[in-house]
Design a protein around this motif. Structure first.
Motif, short mmCIF file in Angstrom:
data_model
loop_
_atom_site.label_atom_id
_atom_site.label_comp_id
_atom_site.label_asym_id
_atom_site.label_seq_id
_atom_site.Cartn_x
_atom_site.Cartn_y
_atom_site.Cartn_z
N LYS A 5 0.83 -1.21 0.00
CA LYS A 5 0.00 0.00 0.00
C LYS A 5 0.86 1.26 0.00
O LYS A 5 0.50 2.26 -0.61
CB LYS A 5 -0.96 -0.01 1.18
N THR A 6 2.01 1.19 0.68
CA THR A 6 2.93 2.34 0.65
C THR A 6 3.33 2.64 -0.79
O THR A 6 3.27 3.79 -1.25
CB THR A 6 4.18 2.04 1.49
N ALA A 7 3.71 1.59 -1.51
CA ALA A 7 4.13 1.79 -2.89
C ALA A 7 2.98 2.33 -3.73
O ALA A 7 3.15 3.24 -4.55
CB ALA A 7 4.65 0.49 -3.49
N TRP B 257 0.37 4.10 -2.75
CA TRP B 257 0.04 5.49 -2.44
C TRP B 257 1.06 6.45 -3.01
O TRP B 257 0.73 7.53 -3.48
CB TRP B 257 -0.09 5.68 -0.92
N VAL B 258 2.32 6.05 -2.96
CA VAL B 258 3.34 6.95 -3.48
C VAL B 258 3.20 7.04 -5.00
O VAL B 258 3.38 8.10 -5.60
CB VAL B 258 4.73 6.49 -3.00
N PHE B 259 2.78 5.94 -5.62
CA PHE B 259 2.54 5.98 -7.06
C PHE B 259 1.35 6.90 -7.38
O PHE B 259 1.39 7.68 -8.34
CB PHE B 259 2.27 4.56 -7.57
N LEU B 260 0.32 6.84 -6.54
CA LEU B 260 -0.83 7.71 -6.77
C LEU B 260 -0.44 9.17 -6.59
O LEU B 260 -0.91 10.05 -7.32
CB LEU B 260 -1.99 7.33 -5.84
N GLY B 261 0.44 9.44 -5.62
CA GLY B 261 0.95 10.81 -5.46
C GLY B 261 1.60 11.28 -6.75
O GLY B 261 1.40 12.41 -7.20
N SER B 262 2.36 10.38 -7.36
CA SER B 262 3.02 10.70 -8.62
C SER B 262 2.01 10.94 -9.73
O SER B 262 2.16 11.86 -10.55
CB SER B 262 3.97 9.55 -8.96
N LEU C 64 -7.74 0.93 -4.60
CA LEU C 64 -7.13 2.25 -4.42
C LEU C 64 -6.95 2.92 -5.78
O LEU C 64 -7.27 4.10 -5.96
CB LEU C 64 -5.78 2.12 -3.72
#
Ligand SMILES: [Cu+2]
Lengths: 202, 645, 102
Positions: free
Chosen positions: A25-27, A29-34, A181
């Motif tokens: 999930k960390t990965a 979410w950070v991808f979604l931030g990108s 997500l």
């Protein structure tokens, strides 16, 4: 200098295996931030060119708000079915899971069909990809969103297949929560596009 | 785990670790790191040859060696290669190899995604370079300014550039998300964020920079590609479009990218200086926080590349100030590095020499960079050789020297053998002298008005002497690189056996064997402090003097079943998925017919991705340490152990 | 981000039930209907767009907090996502400002 710590007792339970769900999930979410920056660039380009219609149709002449709001509503409801699928997964209810996954994929496909219809309508009214910077930036921004929806539909179908063949594992490979997500994110992006690209331009 | 003095032979490769197929299917972060490093070295040589051709052309006034067309292709590919195919993958190689070791972890968060990143990078590099035989290489500069890059759509050259960079971007996005997840969630117990080595911190910052800057250039590249191929009007001024949009989208990526290129070297130097000064890093938290500050501020300075584009005084003043301010955290780091060496017991090994040269050269490059922040001065310097001099001091004097330091420092860990110090020092001095000979004169050339990217200059302009000196310097660098290549190849067989900890180092990668086993650590370390490995080796006596312990002391977390440490199984799906992307890339270059190829590529991609998500990470719980499929290797390993005792 | 992120947090907030999800979806639908109605009310002048933006933010937040579980999940996820959103908004506001295109 920090004091030199020697060996000390470790009574509490120490796990050397991280919770893979958290890792994944960390990965995600950070991808979604990108992805926010990605869609930000597309929307910014559209805002820069929103009035560069070069004599072609303008946003006001073209946009059919009732139609687009209907497809927006469909995409919003697909978020509901997605979250219900996730909920079914957590309750370990495979039948409900499959129903809601299928419903989400169908709603997503309906949205895509609506977008295809809208694009052909606009093309008939004289807005081609090459008509004006406005046209280019409109089609490319909404088109990339549509491509994201399409990828999401493929992933949902893959999940459905995996669920039916009993290969849906937690903590490995694709799973309902990660795809969920991604799917909600695509929905959230459409919320922004619907307001900024459509509602604010008419 | 063998102790330092007793190792007399380098470990044989683990069973199943031979042959091309094992490299294609590997998901071991260490082997992927090595793939990155070798690929980058190869591209470094190619990009260097391009640079030498450029220098030969400029050796004399009115050079005759290259045509204007060839020159355009060479400077474009030199820049693109050095940025995307050399410095970034070199850094990626180090991060891949070291990140789990430095964190006390067994692998990165997503081993197969990691393999995918490498293969996408590989495909992107092949795509870019295949352009040379498929109608000429990109020729619009590494920055591909629109509308120059959207012109002449009949030539496929800048299409190769756009598709190549898009492909490389996918690789970087995937590995960045992977590294962030690894750092945030996979650290060994006790490894708090403020105990992490600075190199890991810099990796974290770089990953964020890439994730938040690559999307802008991705959109820009799509726009350029669509303009060239589908008649969109993003950069068509006649239709009312504004090409400055490209400059924004490019530099919103391009400036953070500068930090992506330099921060790995900064991280490496922050690891090396303490080891060879026998002191902890001076002001660890300042180094960390200034790195984070650089990361944030890096997103607020992009328009200093556009001072001559007429943005208006408000924007220019704003970006001038932010550019001056970003020098502050950079300066903090430099003071901390100098502070680290201050009063230390310095050993001038080759990695240390490179690290010290990095500081000196980077200061020069950094200072000439600050001169660009002054708008009127920048207007003079813009597009002149002064700028070329500046960024080569940062990228060669900074990034490449720092990465050389890293190679000399970690080669023993990766190969089990030392690089030759003798050859290394020769290489160091030759490279350093050659570097300054090449790029120092370019400051003068630029201030005298020699423009960049021109393939010829007239005599009597006062450019002759310094151009000749720069060309000679370029060949001196080439000699240095040749020595380096010889050193790397020679030392693989004949280098001195390194042992686990040849440098008396401070971080956890030196606590395991050289090269480390596939699972990195037989037992996961329990971390108690920053530079944990150092504290396992040294203690303070009653008077506060440093005492070496007889044997390293420290906590390891016992493995429930040490014979069966589950490592992810090899998989060909990542490479297959990357191959699919490559086919799509070639397909879209030659539409409309190519769309059939692209569709086939998309199917391969989906096959790869689908197979990937179906396949369990660890296929069968097979024994790691004792593999009965290779009894002969097992026996060989056993005799080796006996011999080394 | 100072704490070690290893385990799922204790479930301190009660997770929504399917019923809650239907209610949330209903609210989202109502806001969307209000948006469409609002876009026809030209007499609001400058207030119209402002209201539309506020409603979009509300929808965005509802989906992110409930459907994407940010309200019930690790804080680090929210931070990672918010960095992206704020980064995108601030960078592109500056870009559009340099074009005087806002
Ligand atoms: Cu810059």
């Amino acid at each position: 200098m920090t004091d030199l710590v020697t060996a000390e007792g470790h009574g509490e339970h120490i796990s050397t295996h991280p919770d893979m769900n958290v890792v994944r999930k960390t990965a995600m979410w950070v991808f979604l931030g990108s992805e926010c920056i990605f869609f930000g660039s597309l929307i910014a380009t559209f805002l820069l060119y929103r009035t560069e219609t070069r004599g072609g149709p303008t946003a006001k002449e073209l946009f059919d708000i009732p139609f687009t709001s209907a497809s927006s509503f469909i995409l919003l409801m697909s978020s509901l079915t997605m979250v219900l699928a996730h909920n079914a997964r957590e309750r370990r209810d495979p039948r409900q899971l499959r129903i809601w996954l299928l419903a989400t994929a169908l709603l997503g496909s309906t949205f895509l069909a609506g977008q295809a219809f809208e694009f052909t309508e606009f093309a008939h009214e004289g807005l081609k990809l090459t008509t004006s910077p406005f046209a280019s930036s409109f089609y490319v921004a909404t088109g990339f969103h549509g491509a994201h929806v399409a990828v999401g539909v493929l992933m949902l179908l893959a999940l459905l297949f995996m669920s039916m063949s009993g290969r849906l594992r937690t903590g490995e490979g694709m799973n309902v929560e990660l795809v969920g997500l991604y799917w909600h994110f695509v929905d959230v992006v459409w919320i922004v596009i619907f307001t900024v690209v459509y509602l604010l331009q008419v | 785990m063998a102790t330092v003095a007793e190792v007399t032979e380098v470990h044989a490769p683990a069973p199943g670790h031979k042959g091309l197929w094992s490299w294609i299917t590997t998901v071991d972060h260490k082997r992927i790191g090595i793939l990155y490093l070798w690929s980058a070295l190869l591209f470094f040589i190619v990009g260097g040859i391009e640079a030498l051709l450029i220098r030969l052309q400029l050796f004399t006034p009115n050079g005759e060696i290259l045509s204007a067309d060839a020159y355009n292709q060479l400077f474009t590919m030199h820049g693109t290669t050095m940025v995307f195919l050399v410095v970034m993958p070199l850094a990626s190689g180090f991060v891949n190899y070291l990140l789990p070791l430095l964190l006390g972890a067994r692998d990165v968060a997503f081993p197969r995604l990691n393999a995918f990143s490498y293969w996408v990078f590989f495909v992107g590099g092949v795509l870019l370079y295949s352009s040379f035989i498929l109608g000429g290489s990109p020729d619009g500069g590494w920055f591909g300014y629109a509308p120059l890059s959207t012109q002449v759509p009949e030539y496929v050259r800048m299409d190769f550039w756009a598709v190549g960079l898009l492909t490389l971007g996918v690789a970087s996005i995937a590995s960045s998300a992977n590294f962030i997840a690894t750092i945030l969630t996979m650290r060994a117990p006790g490894m708090t964020l403020m105990r992490m080595p600075v190199f890991v911190w810099m990796t974290l910052v770089i990953s964020f920079l890439l994730l938040f800057s690559l999307p802008t250039i991705t959109v820009g590249l799509f726009q350029v590609f669509f303009d060239r191929n589908f008649g969109t009007l993003f950069y068509e001024t006649a239709a009312g479009a504004d090409p400055l949009l490209w400059q924004h989208l490019f530099w919103l990526f391009g400036h953070p990218e500068v930090y992506v290129l330099i921060l790995p070297a900064m991280g490496i130097v922050s690891e090396i200086l303490p080891v060879f000064s026998r002191k902890p890093l001076f002001g660890y938290s300042f180094v960390v926080f200034s790195g984070i500050a650089i990361g944030f501020m890096g997103f607020g300075v992009w328009s200093h590349h556009m001072f001559t584009s007429g943005m208006g005084p408000v924007a220019e003043a704003g970006f001038a100030i932010s550019t001056m301010m970003i020098a502050v955290p950079t300066g903090i780091k430099i003071f901390n590095w100098i502070g680290t060496t201050w009063g230390g017991r310095i050993r001038l090994t080759t990695p240390m020499l490179y690290a010290l040269a990095f500081i000196a050269m980077f200061v020069i490059g950094g200072l000439s960079g600050v001169t660009h922040s002054i708008v009127p001065a920048d207007t003079q310097q813009h597009d002149s050789y002064y700028v070329v001099a500046h960024f080569h001091y940062v990228l060669f004097g900074g990034a490449i020297l720092g990465l050389f330091a890293g190679i000399y420092y970690w080669y023993p860990k990766m190969s089990g053998r030392m690089l030759s110090e003798r050859l290394g020092k020769w290489q160091f001095w030759i490279t350093l002298i050659g570097f300054n000979l090449t790029f120092l004169p370019m400051h003068m050339l630029g201030l005298n008005g020699m423009p960049r990217r021109t393939y010829r200059y007239d005599e009597n302009l006062g450019f002759d002497l310094w151009n000749a000196v720069a060309t000679i310097g370029g060949f001196v660098i080439a000699l240095g690189v040749l020595l380096f290549v010889i050193n790397v190849i020679w030392s693989r067989r004949h280098g001195e056996i390194a042992g686990d900890d040849p440098w008396d180092a401070r971080t956890l990668e030196w606590a395991t064997s050289s090269p480390p086993p596939e699972h990195n650590f037989d037992q996961v370390p329990l971390v108690h402090s920053r530079d944990d490995f150092w504290h396992r080796k040294y203690t303070l006596d009653a008077e506060g003097f440093l005492q070496q312990r007889d044997e390293p002391v420290g906590d390891w977390i016992p493995e429930a079943d040490p014979e069966h440490i589950h490592m992810p199984s090899p998989s060909y799906y990542p490479a297959l998925t990357a191959l699919g992307m490559g086919i799509v890339g070639y397909g879209v270059l030659y539409q409309p017919a190519g769309f059939i190829v692209a569709a086939i590529g998309a199917l391969v991609l989906m096959w790869g991705a689908f197979g990937w998500s179906m396949e369990p990470v660890t296929r069968t719980p097979e024994p790691m340490a004792h593999d009965d499929r290779h009894p002969e290797l097992e026996a060989a390993a056993a005799t080796e152990e006996v011999e080394s005792e | 981000m100072a704490e070690t992120v290893v385990h799922e947090p204790h479930q301190h907030r009660k997770h929504p039930t399917p019923r809650d999800y239907w209610v949330i979806a209903f609210i989202l639908g109502v806001i969307t209907a209000a948006e469409v109605a609002l876009s026809y009310m030209d007499f609001l002048g400058f207030g119209g767009p402002v209201l539309l933006i506020i409603m979009a933010i509300a929808k965005f937040a509802i989906v992110a907090l409930w459907f994407m579980h940010l309200r019930f999940d690790l804080a680090v996820y929210s931070r990672l996502f918010v960095v992206g959103i704020i980064g995108a908004i601030s960078m592109f506001l500056v870009v559009l400002a340099t074009f005087a295109a806002l």
